[in-house]
Design a protein around this motif. Structure first.
Motif, PDB file in Angstrom:
ATOM      1  N   GLY A  77      33.210  26.655  14.217  1.00  0.00           N
ATOM      2  CA  GLY A  77      31.975  26.532  13.463  1.00  0.00           C
ATOM      3  C   GLY A  77      31.450  25.106  13.386  1.00  0.00           C
ATOM      4  N   GLY A  78      30.432  24.933  12.527  1.00  0.00           N
ATOM      5  CA  GLY A  78      29.819  23.616  12.388  1.00  0.00           C
ATOM      6  C   GLY A  78      28.473  23.708  11.709  1.00  0.00           C
ATOM      7  N   VAL A  79      27.548  22.875  12.160  1.00  0.00           N
ATOM      8  CA  VAL A  79      26.215  22.792  11.559  1.00  0.00           C
ATOM      9  C   VAL A  79      25.159  23.023  12.626  1.00  0.00           C
ATOM     10  CG1 VAL A  79      24.559  21.268  10.403  1.00  0.00           C
ATOM     11  CG2 VAL A  79      26.980  21.210   9.759  1.00  0.00           C
ATOM     12  N   THR A  80      24.164  23.852  12.296  1.00  0.00           N
ATOM     13  CA  THR A  80      23.017  24.086  13.180  1.00  0.00           C
ATOM     14  C   THR A  80      21.747  23.659  12.471  1.00  0.00           C
ATOM     15  OG1 THR A  80      24.068  25.962  14.284  1.00  0.00           O
ATOM     16  CG2 THR A  80      21.676  25.807  14.447  1.00  0.00           C
ATOM     17  N   ALA A  81      20.930  22.857  13.144  1.00  0.00           N
ATOM     18  CA  ALA A  81      19.602  22.501  12.644  1.00  0.00           C
ATOM     19  C   ALA A  81      18.585  23.403  13.319  1.00  0.00           C
ATOM     20  CB  ALA A  81      19.288  21.034  12.932  1.00  0.00           C
ATOM     21  N   SER A  82      17.857  24.157  12.511  1.00  0.00           N
ATOM     22  CA  SER A  82      16.869  25.098  13.028  1.00  0.00           C
ATOM     23  C   SER A  82      15.539  24.811  12.331  1.00  0.00           C
ATOM     24  CB  SER A  82      17.358  26.536  12.781  1.00  0.00           C
ATOM     25  OG  SER A  82      16.509  27.479  13.374  1.00  0.00           O
ATOM     26  N   GLY A  83      14.645  25.785  12.294  1.00  0.00           N
ATOM     27  CA  GLY A  83      13.360  25.508  11.674  1.00  0.00           C
ATOM     28  C   GLY A  83      12.560  26.749  11.420  1.00  0.00           C
ATOM     29  N   GLU A 134      10.547  23.579  13.453  1.00  0.00           N
ATOM     30  CA  GLU A 134      10.939  22.880  14.678  1.00  0.00           C
ATOM     31  C   GLU A 134      11.625  21.579  14.299  1.00  0.00           C
ATOM     32  OE1 GLU A 134      12.220  21.516  17.570  1.00  0.00           O
ATOM     33  OE2 GLU A 134      11.145  23.334  18.140  1.00  0.00           O
ATOM     34  N   PRO A 135      12.957  21.524  14.437  1.00  0.00           N
ATOM     35  CA  PRO A 135      13.709  20.343  14.006  1.00  0.00           C
ATOM     36  C   PRO A 135      13.361  19.068  14.757  1.00  0.00           C
ATOM     37  CG  PRO A 135      15.135  21.881  15.196  1.00  0.00           C
ATOM     38  CD  PRO A 135      13.842  22.595  14.933  1.00  0.00           C
ATOM     39  N   LEU A 136      12.811  19.170  15.967  1.00  0.00           N
ATOM     40  CA  LEU A 136      12.476  17.965  16.723  1.00  0.00           C
ATOM     41  C   LEU A 136      11.389  17.145  16.044  1.00  0.00           C
ATOM     42  CD1 LEU A 136      12.523  19.141  20.459  1.00  0.00           C
ATOM     43  CD2 LEU A 136      14.381  18.200  19.068  1.00  0.00           C
ATOM     44  N   LEU A 137      10.619  17.766  15.154  1.00  0.00           N
ATOM     45  CA  LEU A 137       9.576  17.024  14.439  1.00  0.00           C
ATOM     46  C   LEU A 137      10.183  16.045  13.434  1.00  0.00           C
ATOM     47  CD1 LEU A 137       6.889  19.781  13.771  1.00  0.00           C
ATOM     48  CD2 LEU A 137       7.150  18.260  15.745  1.00  0.00           C
ATOM     49  N   GLN A 138      11.466  16.202  13.143  1.00  0.00           N
ATOM     50  CA  GLN A 138      12.164  15.283  12.243  1.00  0.00           C
ATOM     51  C   GLN A 138      13.368  14.658  12.958  1.00  0.00           C
ATOM     52  OE1 GLN A 138      12.482  16.443   8.008  1.00  0.00           O
ATOM     53  NE2 GLN A 138      11.686  18.449   8.619  1.00  0.00           N
ATOM     54  N   ALA A 139      13.168  14.326  14.218  1.00  0.00           N
ATOM     55  CA  ALA A 139      14.267  13.889  15.076  1.00  0.00           C
ATOM     56  C   ALA A 139      14.958  12.634  14.567  1.00  0.00           C
ATOM     57  CB  ALA A 139      13.774  13.677  16.506  1.00  0.00           C
ATOM     58  N   GLN A 140      14.197  11.675  14.036  1.00  0.00           N
ATOM     59  CA  GLN A 140      14.820  10.412  13.605  1.00  0.00           C
ATOM     60  C   GLN A 140      15.790  10.634  12.449  1.00  0.00           C
ATOM     61  OE1 GLN A 140      12.040   7.274  12.718  1.00  0.00           O
ATOM     62  NE2 GLN A 140      13.634   5.775  12.324  1.00  0.00           N
ATOM     63  N   GLY A 149      33.767  14.672  12.651  1.00  0.00           N
ATOM     64  CA  GLY A 149      34.322  15.666  13.563  1.00  0.00           C
ATOM     65  C   GLY A 149      33.720  17.046  13.411  1.00  0.00           C
ATOM     66  N   ILE A 150      32.475  17.132  12.962  1.00  0.00           N
ATOM     67  CA  ILE A 150      31.817  18.425  12.756  1.00  0.00           C
ATOM     68  C   ILE A 150      30.902  18.741  13.934  1.00  0.00           C
ATOM     69  CG2 ILE A 150      30.222  19.725  11.280  1.00  0.00           C
ATOM     70  CD1 ILE A 150      31.254  18.072   8.914  1.00  0.00           C
ATOM     71  N   HIS A 151      31.045  19.919  14.497  1.00  0.00           N
ATOM     72  CA  HIS A 151      30.249  20.378  15.635  1.00  0.00           C
ATOM     73  C   HIS A 151      28.776  20.502  15.250  1.00  0.00           C
ATOM     74  CE1 HIS A 151      28.586  23.363  18.510  1.00  0.00           C
ATOM     75  NE2 HIS A 151      29.494  22.880  19.353  1.00  0.00           N
ATOM     76  N   THR A 152      27.890  20.017  16.128  1.00  0.00           N
ATOM     77  CA  THR A 152      26.446  20.042  15.857  1.00  0.00           C
ATOM     78  C   THR A 152      25.705  20.883  16.884  1.00  0.00           C
ATOM     79  OG1 THR A 152      26.143  18.010  17.149  1.00  0.00           O
ATOM     80  CG2 THR A 152      26.451  17.768  14.776  1.00  0.00           C
ATOM     81  N   ALA A 153      24.774  21.686  16.402  1.00  0.00           N
ATOM     82  CA  ALA A 153      23.927  22.499  17.280  1.00  0.00           C
ATOM     83  C   ALA A 153      22.477  22.328  16.869  1.00  0.00           C
ATOM     84  CB  ALA A 153      24.326  23.969  17.211  1.00  0.00           C
ATOM     85  N   LEU A 154      21.590  22.392  17.857  1.00  0.00           N
ATOM     86  CA  LEU A 154      20.166  22.193  17.649  1.00  0.00           C
ATOM     87  C   LEU A 154      19.416  23.404  18.184  1.00  0.00           C
ATOM     88  CD1 LEU A 154      17.957  20.023  16.863  1.00  0.00           C
ATOM     89  CD2 LEU A 154      17.990  19.364  19.292  1.00  0.00           C
ATOM     90  N   ASP A 155      18.756  24.144  17.292  1.00  0.00           N
ATOM     91  CA  ASP A 155      17.956  25.308  17.677  1.00  0.00           C
ATOM     92  C   ASP A 155      16.511  24.863  17.789  1.00  0.00           C
ATOM     93  OD1 ASP A 155      16.787  27.753  18.095  1.00  0.00           O
ATOM     94  OD2 ASP A 155      17.197  28.550  16.103  1.00  0.00           O
ATOM     95  N   THR A 156      15.967  24.820  19.017  1.00  0.00           N
ATOM     96  CA  THR A 156      14.681  24.185  19.251  1.00  0.00           C
ATOM     97  C   THR A 156      13.861  24.901  20.318  1.00  0.00           C
ATOM     98  OG1 THR A 156      13.603  22.126  19.988  1.00  0.00           O
ATOM     99  CG2 THR A 156      15.779  22.615  20.910  1.00  0.00           C
ATOM    100  N   ARG A 183      22.025  12.826  21.976  1.00  0.00           N
ATOM    101  CA  ARG A 183      23.316  12.146  22.177  1.00  0.00           C
ATOM    102  C   ARG A 183      24.364  12.631  21.182  1.00  0.00           C
ATOM    103  NH1 ARG A 183      23.095   6.019  21.633  1.00  0.00           N
ATOM    104  NH2 ARG A 183      25.294   6.321  22.115  1.00  0.00           N
ATOM    105  N   TYR A 184      23.915  13.046  20.009  1.00  0.00           N
ATOM    106  CA  TYR A 184      24.831  13.469  18.946  1.00  0.00           C
ATOM    107  C   TYR A 184      24.812  14.987  18.744  1.00  0.00           C
ATOM    108  CZ  TYR A 184      24.612   8.479  18.136  1.00  0.00           C
ATOM    109  OH  TYR A 184      24.672   7.117  18.312  1.00  0.00           O
ATOM    110  N   THR A 185      24.271  15.684  19.729  1.00  0.00           N
ATOM    111  CA  THR A 185      24.166  17.142  19.681  1.00  0.00           C
ATOM    112  C   THR A 185      25.184  17.751  20.641  1.00  0.00           C
ATOM    113  OG1 THR A 185      21.792  16.998  19.188  1.00  0.00           O
ATOM    114  CG2 THR A 185      22.616  19.107  20.002  1.00  0.00           C
ATOM    115  N   ASP A 186      26.048  18.620  20.127  1.00  0.00           N
ATOM    116  CA  ASP A 186      27.058  19.252  20.975  1.00  0.00           C
ATOM    117  C   ASP A 186      26.503  20.438  21.756  1.00  0.00           C
ATOM    118  OD1 ASP A 186      29.333  17.620  20.222  1.00  0.00           O
ATOM    119  OD2 ASP A 186      29.235  18.613  18.271  1.00  0.00           O
ATOM    120  N   LEU A 187      25.591  21.167  21.142  1.00  0.00           N
ATOM    121  CA  LEU A 187      25.074  22.401  21.741  1.00  0.00           C
ATOM    122  C   LEU A 187      23.593  22.531  21.433  1.00  0.00           C
ATOM    123  CD1 LEU A 187      25.470  25.291  23.028  1.00  0.00           C
ATOM    124  CD2 LEU A 187      25.978  26.078  20.697  1.00  0.00           C
ATOM    125  N   VAL A 188      22.816  22.888  22.448  1.00  0.00           N
ATOM    126  CA  VAL A 188      21.389  23.153  22.250  1.00  0.00           C
ATOM    127  C   VAL A 188      21.141  24.650  22.397  1.00  0.00           C
ATOM    128  CG1 VAL A 188      19.048  22.770  23.108  1.00  0.00           C
ATOM    129  CG2 VAL A 188      20.692  20.874  23.073  1.00  0.00           C
TER     130      VAL A 188
END
Length: 237
Positions: free
Chosen positions: A70-76, A78-84, A97-104, A118-123
């Motif tokens: 498991g881990g954390v997923t950023a969804s929306g 659209e998460p890319l609008l808050q990329a910084q 050490g927490i797995h990161t996923a980006l739903d975009t 760079r800090y995203t494990d899974l897209v």
């Protein structure tokens, strides 16, 4: 200090990436997808503004449930609008050490977005249609944009899942599924394709907001149609 505009926080998500995950639904979206289930995420002025430390505190409370996968997923939205701001959060997650996923949707590819990746494990890349005309007509976004995004992910060997909501009468045909399979074969970074049946659970939300749901009269796929389409996908994979 960066803050994130958060629509909602799901502590035990099981459908937005591997394992049990904390899912962050971020506020704001620039697309106009006819099948969108979250119209309440569109307006960036809405939502809760939360600091990165406060968000990390919420996530740490869920961590015992993440297990191995498991881990954390950023969804929306659209998460890319808050990329910084999301980059700052993902950096903190990786330090712990927490797995990161980006739903975009892959609608933006800027230096800031590349830094986030760079800090995203899974897209989890929403690949909505497989031809140029339908992509622009039903999302307001050009297919070329998502293709550029996918090409970058492939060049960076970033693990990617393609997510495809199939809608009766729009993109539930064999030709569309065959193209998805071709896209996967052409991009080794794609390890998995998720075929997601169109649903109308959002209708009540649209009505409460006084909005028209463009696909209100479109039927949901039957169990037989779902099985048939997934069988065809298995044959073509």
């Amino acid at each position: 200090m960066n803050t994130i505009k958060l629509h909602s926080f799901q502590s035990l998500g099981t459908v937005d990436g591997p394992g049990v995950r904390a899912v962050l639904f971020l506020q704001g979206c620039s697309l106009s997808c006819v099948c969108c289930h979250n119209p309440d995420t569109w307006n960036m002025a809405d939502g809760e503004e939360i600091t990165i430390p406060a968000l990390m505190h919420k996530i740490r409370r869920c961590r015992p449930y993440f297990g191995k996968n498991g881990g954390v997923t950023a969804s929306g939205g659209e998460p890319l609008l808050q990329a910084q701001a999301l980059t700052e959060l993902f950096k903190s997650l990786k330090q712990e050490g927490i797995h990161t996923a980006l739903d975009t949707s892959g609608c933006v590819l800027t230096p800031t977005v590349k830094e986030l990746l760079r800090y995203t494990d899974l897209v989890l890349l929403d690949y909505k249609y497989t031809n140029d005309i339908d992509y622009l007509k039903y999302t307001g976004m050009e297919k070329a944009a998502v293709d550029r995004f996918l090409s970058y992910l492939n060049a960076e060997t970033k693990e990617t899942w393609l997510r495809h909501v199939y809608i009766p009468g729009l993109n539930d045909n064999e030709e569309s599924i065959a193209r998805l399979c071709e896209i996967k074969k052409a991009n080794p970074c794609v390890s998995h394709i998720e075929l997601l049946p169109f649903r109308k659970l959002c209708l009540e939300k649209y009505h409460a907001m006084g909005l028209h749901f463009p696909l209100e009269n479109t039927p949901e796929p039957s169990l037989q149609e779902i099985a048939s389409l997934k069988e065809k996908f298995t044959e073509l994979s």
